[in-house]
Design a protein around this motif. Structure first.
Motif, PDB file in Angstrom:
ATOM      1  N   ILE A  77       0.845  -1.190   0.000  1.00 15.97           N
ATOM      2  CA  ILE A  77       0.000   0.000   0.000  1.00 15.97           C
ATOM      3  C   ILE A  77       0.883   1.244   0.000  1.00 15.97           C
ATOM      4  O   ILE A  77       2.056   1.181   0.401  1.00 15.97           O
ATOM      5  CB  ILE A  77      -0.917   0.019   1.236  1.00 15.97           C
ATOM      6  N   PRO A  78       0.359   2.387  -0.436  1.00 12.18           N
ATOM      7  CA  PRO A  78       1.149   3.631  -0.374  1.00 12.18           C
ATOM      8  C   PRO A  78       1.556   3.943   1.065  1.00 12.18           C
ATOM      9  O   PRO A  78       0.751   3.814   1.997  1.00 12.18           O
ATOM     10  CB  PRO A  78       0.190   4.678  -0.929  1.00 12.18           C
ATOM     11  N   MET A  94      -9.716  -9.197  -1.084  1.00 11.54           N
ATOM     12  CA  MET A  94      -8.689  -8.386  -0.415  1.00 11.54           C
ATOM     13  C   MET A  94      -8.417  -7.102  -1.207  1.00 11.54           C
ATOM     14  O   MET A  94      -8.215  -6.029  -0.626  1.00 11.54           O
ATOM     15  CB  MET A  94      -7.399  -9.194  -0.244  1.00 11.54           C
ATOM     16  N   HIS A  95      -8.427  -7.209  -2.515  1.00  8.70           N
ATOM     17  CA  HIS A  95      -8.268  -6.016  -3.344  1.00  8.70           C
ATOM     18  C   HIS A  95      -9.429  -5.041  -3.125  1.00  8.70           C
ATOM     19  O   HIS A  95      -9.238  -3.837  -2.984  1.00  8.70           O
ATOM     20  CB  HIS A  95      -8.201  -6.406  -4.826  1.00  8.70           C
ATOM     21  N   ASP A 120      -7.733   3.508  -3.268  1.00  7.22           N
ATOM     22  CA  ASP A 120      -8.123   3.782  -4.658  1.00  7.22           C
ATOM     23  C   ASP A 120      -7.348   2.939  -5.685  1.00  7.22           C
ATOM     24  O   ASP A 120      -6.833   3.457  -6.674  1.00  7.22           O
ATOM     25  CB  ASP A 120      -7.929   5.272  -4.981  1.00  7.22           C
ATOM     26  N   GLY A 121      -7.235   1.663  -5.449  1.00  6.44           N
ATOM     27  CA  GLY A 121      -6.650   0.767  -6.445  1.00  6.44           C
ATOM     28  C   GLY A 121      -5.141   0.801  -6.547  1.00  6.44           C
ATOM     29  O   GLY A 121      -4.568   0.194  -7.449  1.00  6.44           O
TER      30      GLY A 121
END
Length: 899
Positions: free
Chosen positions: A410-411, A564-565, A573-574
């Protein structure tokens, strides 16, 4: 009478293939030198080939697994780690061992407690993380020392460090290769006609195998599958080429000396073997169109190996035949392969029974193999033997359960979002646990990402509040958060991990001084947190390790990965990537359906095109492909019925090889039958065909089948084992079908084949000559009458014919041996012609022409067409009066000699 050493094939021969063959044989020492240099290079280069051991590395670059692996390689540090299970130990002793291991300088952390995850059924499981990266030799050395320390216990070690799996596979394949060499040796002894041909075949293949291994260096990196099976499959797929050439040589040597037999055999073998290799290469080409890159990798390696085998047969083997030729003459023995007329008889009498049964069987096999239990990982594959790593993994799994985790990338930068996402995952029954910086417990009940005020931080580390406040002010300045300095530092909150990192940096630079006890506590905390941060947080991304209560593959697992996605997309946001064994297998499943269709269609089309122009019939290729494709369906119906899981890659690779290689057996039988069916009854033709084809099929087929079976029985790797098992079984099925099904199909389908035949219009190279000639090959034309067939003859007369293969060349008197001279001129009249011929060979060659060019050359029709005269033997044309001066001179010389 001894054969003359004078060549019967001259340099003036116009046949290109004969000139090429003559060059190769006569320049054999040059080729020995070139091969020697190449083999020395390849022996050195073979040790420099890089091998990729991860299947996931061959996924398309656009797939999530590939993108995630690239990202994690850039963002995170992977430290060396290992799971060590100690059996038959009480908890107190296990705890002591844990503390002893944890005190080692090279161990960053060790996880062990009394929970069932780490102590169960008198077995302890230690999760060890080293201070060095997994590629660092110090991590491997540390693991070896720990194993030595635990040598008095029953231990099982599971680790991704080192190349233990690759080394194990290499050792196993060395055993397989040695066994295959023994198999080949036994088969060659049983199928050979002379013992001295065996070293010729082995030296030829040995050179090709070494060149194949060495030239892999040019490819840079190859897969562990290609590295393991290429040599064995190369032997099984290409040994035919050397056998075909050797048999050609022995056939020609019955009438020609060694050198001449070598040249003629090579000139015939080059086109024959080259065309034979096209079907195998055509089947392999199909793998190059797979999305899964390991197919392209194997195809390139195997096609290169086959090409190098061809080069060795065409350039090295002719010289070896020259060396071993005399020994081959001395070591002849009776063939051990019996005639099998009963097979041909059985095929003929069951011609109306077997084909419909076969159609019913392959239709059933088609539907059964559609449900073949394909898997995309190794966890569900059973192999006949298991290596140490597999045994350890199974023992740990049986005692403590499977460990199936994925890394959610994740970011980075927002611990609050990360914590909420972790809580969302933990609320799912499919999730066993989830771990990220936002929820890893650090000290004092706080997690690494929990935000503390200056007072809370001072209480946690027992640090003076004033010092803590100054430290927070310095952090705010460093973070350029000047508003906190104005509004008050007391409410400023900083994540614990960030403040520990900052404090350690300030102490190292001398801006903050701590007492020894405090500094030691800080150093310990910093070391633990720094390792955790490097593993879980990079410059742009962080990752959460999610442990699942699901198997690594399966419909339920793949569906939850999609969920999970969906859950993560609510927060990011993807911009996430989920990476793990489960996602890798999910991606492999996505490639399979497409690759399966592509490989099947392209392999059939490639072989179809080759067969179409080989037999010049639209019906024949369809019949042959139906038999081999049926063999493939029957082959993969077996694991469906037996409920044995098959690695998906096995089907793609084996179906390509089986189509490309086993079709050769069908070609041998079909070609021979089509040649004989118009010359004798169909019953006799099929009996003769099976007798003719059996030695070739049993030689090649037994090698390929036994090589596959050996790989399947002696390899612990699931992918390689599956390839061996299915290839061995598939080859046996193909042999049975081409011997007990294909003949019946040919017998009842002969009319279809004839009706769908066609001719390819090509410019015809008509050979015209008159006089004394030697003809070797298949020709169509006139030799004092019309002839079609294989011809090996000396001709005195007029020849006008299409040489479809082989060669036709002029002879001089000195080219004939005494026996041939006696047979050619065996009566009183011909003895006079012989004397004239020996005295002046130009009488015949300069004054005799073919009927096609008679008018252009000034010939006229004789009164006695077909009468043999000295001036014009066997022709109905002779020179007009103005052109007979030289003829009269020739007759005068002849009459003087007779007087």
């Amino acid at each position: 009478m001894a054969k003359p050493e004078k060549a019967a094939i001259t340099k003036e021969d116009g046949d290109v293939m004969m000139k090429v063959a003559s060059f190769i044989v006569d320049r054999r020492n040059l080729f020995f030198l070139l091969f020697g240099i190449a083999l020395i290079f390849c022996a050195i280069a073979s040790g420099m080939v890089k091998v990729e051991n991860l299947l996931s590395a061959y996924l398309p670059s656009s797939f999530e697994t590939s993108l995630g692996l690239d990202l994690m390689g850039k963002e995170y540090t992977t430290y060396g780690s290992a799971k060590i299970m100690v059996s038959n130990i009480v908890y107190e002793d296990a705890k002591d061992l844990s503390e002893t291991i944890g005190k080692r300088d090279d161990v960053a952390m060790i996880t062990f407690n009394e929970t069932p995850d780490h102590y169960n059924n008198f077995s302890a499981l230690f999760d060890i993380t080293f201070k060095y990266e997994e590629t660092d030799q110090r991590s491997l050395d540390g693991l070896d020392e720990i194993k030595e320390m635990l040598s008095d216990y029953d231990i099982f070690v599971s680790t991704s460090m080192g190349n233990a799996a690759a080394e194990t596979i290499q050792k196993e394949m060395q055993t397989v290769s040695a066994l295959v060499v023994v198999i080949v040796l036994v088969v060659l002894v049983l199928t050979s006609q002379t013992y001295a041909e065996i070293p010729v075949l082995l030296l030829t293949f040995g050179a090709a195998a070494l060149m194949s291994a060495g030239t892999n260096f040019i490819l840079g990196t190859i897969s562990f599958v290609s590295d393991s099976v290429t040599i064995v499959l190369q032997l099984a797929l290409s040994i035919d080429y050397a056998v075909i050439f050797c048999n050609r040589y022995k056939e020609e040597h019955e009438n020609l000396p060694i050198r001449e037999a070598d040249i003629v055999a090579l000139s015939k073998a080059i086109p024959e073997i080259s065309s034979s290799s096209l079907t195998t290469i055509g089947g392999l080409v199909a793998m190059m169109f797979m999305q899964f890159g390991i197919g392209r990798d194997m195809a390139i390696c195997l096609i290169k190996a086959i090409v190098l085998s061809l080069i060795a047969v065409f350039l090295l083997m002719p010289g070896l035949l020259m060396i071993f030729g005399p020994w081959m003459d001395k070591t002849k023995h009776k063939s051990f392969i019996p005639q099998i007329p009963f097979v041909g008889s059985f095929d003929y009498f069951t011609r109306f029974i077997v084909p419909p049964v076969f159609v019913a069987v392959i239709i059933g096999a088609f539907f059964i193999q559609n449900h073949c239990p394909f898997v995309y990982g190794y966890t569900k594959i059973e192999t006949p033997i298991k290596n140490e790593t597999q045994i350890a993994t199974e023992m740990i799994s049986e005692t403590f359960g499977d460990s199936n985790f994925v890394a959610v990338n994740i970011p980075a930068g927002n611990y609050e979002k990360e914590k909420r996402l972790i809580q969302t995952y933990l609320s799912c029954p499919e999730v066993k646990s989830a771990q990220g910086l936002a929820n890893i417990e650090a000290m004092g009940g706080y997690c690494l990402a929990d935000k503390l005020t200056a007072r809370e931080f001072s209480e946690l580390l027992e640090l003076d509040y004033e010092v803590s406040e100054l430290l927070y002010m310095a952090y705010a300045v460093n973070d350029k958060n000047y508003a906190k300095l104005v509004n008050g530092i007391s409410t400023y909150r900083v994540p614990l991990i960030d403040m520990i990192m900052f404090l350690h940096e300030e102490v190292d630079e001398g801006y903050v001084t701590l007492d020894d006890s405090m500094k030691e506590t800080l150093d310990d905390a910093y070391e633990q947190m720094n390792i955790a941060k490097k593993q879980l947080q990079g410059e742009k991304y962080s990752r959460i390790l999610v442990y699942l209560n699901l198997p690594q593959e399966g419909k339920e697992t793949f569906e939850f990965l999609d969920q999970m996605h969906t859950m993560a997309n609510k927060y990011y946001d993807g911009q996430i990537l989920v990476i793990g064994e489960a996602t890798s297998q999910y991606d492999l499943q996505k490639t399979f359906s497409r690759d399966n269709t592509v490989v099947t269609v392209i392999s059939i089309l490639a072989v179809l095109v080759v067969l179409l122009f080989t037999f010049k019939s639209a019906g024949m290729p369809v019949l042959l492909i139906a038999v081999i494709e049926g063999a493939i369906w029957i082959n993969f119906a077996f694991p469906t019925i037996q409920k044995n899981n098959i690695f998906f890659m096995t089907y793609l690779i084996v179906s390509s090889i089986q189509m490309g290689a086993n079709i050769d057996y069908a070609i041998v039988i079909s070609g021979r039958f089509m040649e004989l069916k118009d010359k004798m009854s169909h019953r006799d033709a099929i009996i003769e065909t099976m007798n003719f084809a059996f030695p070739t099929i049993i030689t090649s087929g037994s090698m390929l089948a036994l090589a596959g079976i050996s790989i399947g029985l002696l390899t612990s790797d699931g992918a390689i084992c599956g390839i061996g098992q299915c290839l061995g079984r598939g080859t046996i099925i193909s042999i049975l079908l081409v011997m007990f099904v294909l003949p019946q199909i040919l017998l009842i389908g002969a009319s279809i084949i004839d009706k769908t035949s066609f001719e390819v219009s090509v410019p015809l190279g008509i050979e015209r000559d008159t006089g004394l000639m030697r003809i070797d090959g298949r020709i169509e034309g006139q030799i004092n009458g019309r002839i079609i067939g294989e011809v090996h003859a000396v001709v005195m007369g007029d020849v006008r014919a299409l040489v479809q293969s082989g060669n036709m060349g002029r002879l001089e008197a000195s080219d004939l041996n005494p026996e041939e001279m006696d047979l050619l001129f065996n009566d009183d009249i011909k003895k006079l012609e012989r004397e004239a011929f020996e005295e002046n060979k130009d009488i015949v060659s300069e004054n005799s022409v073919s009927s096609e060019t008679a008018a252009e050359e000034g010939f006229e029709k004789t009164d006695n067409p077909g009468q043999e005269t000295l001036e014009n033997p066997g022709s109905e044309y002779s020179k007009k009066p103005e052109g007979r001066k030289k003829n009269r001179n020739g007759r005068k010389r002849h009459e003087n000699k007779k007087a």
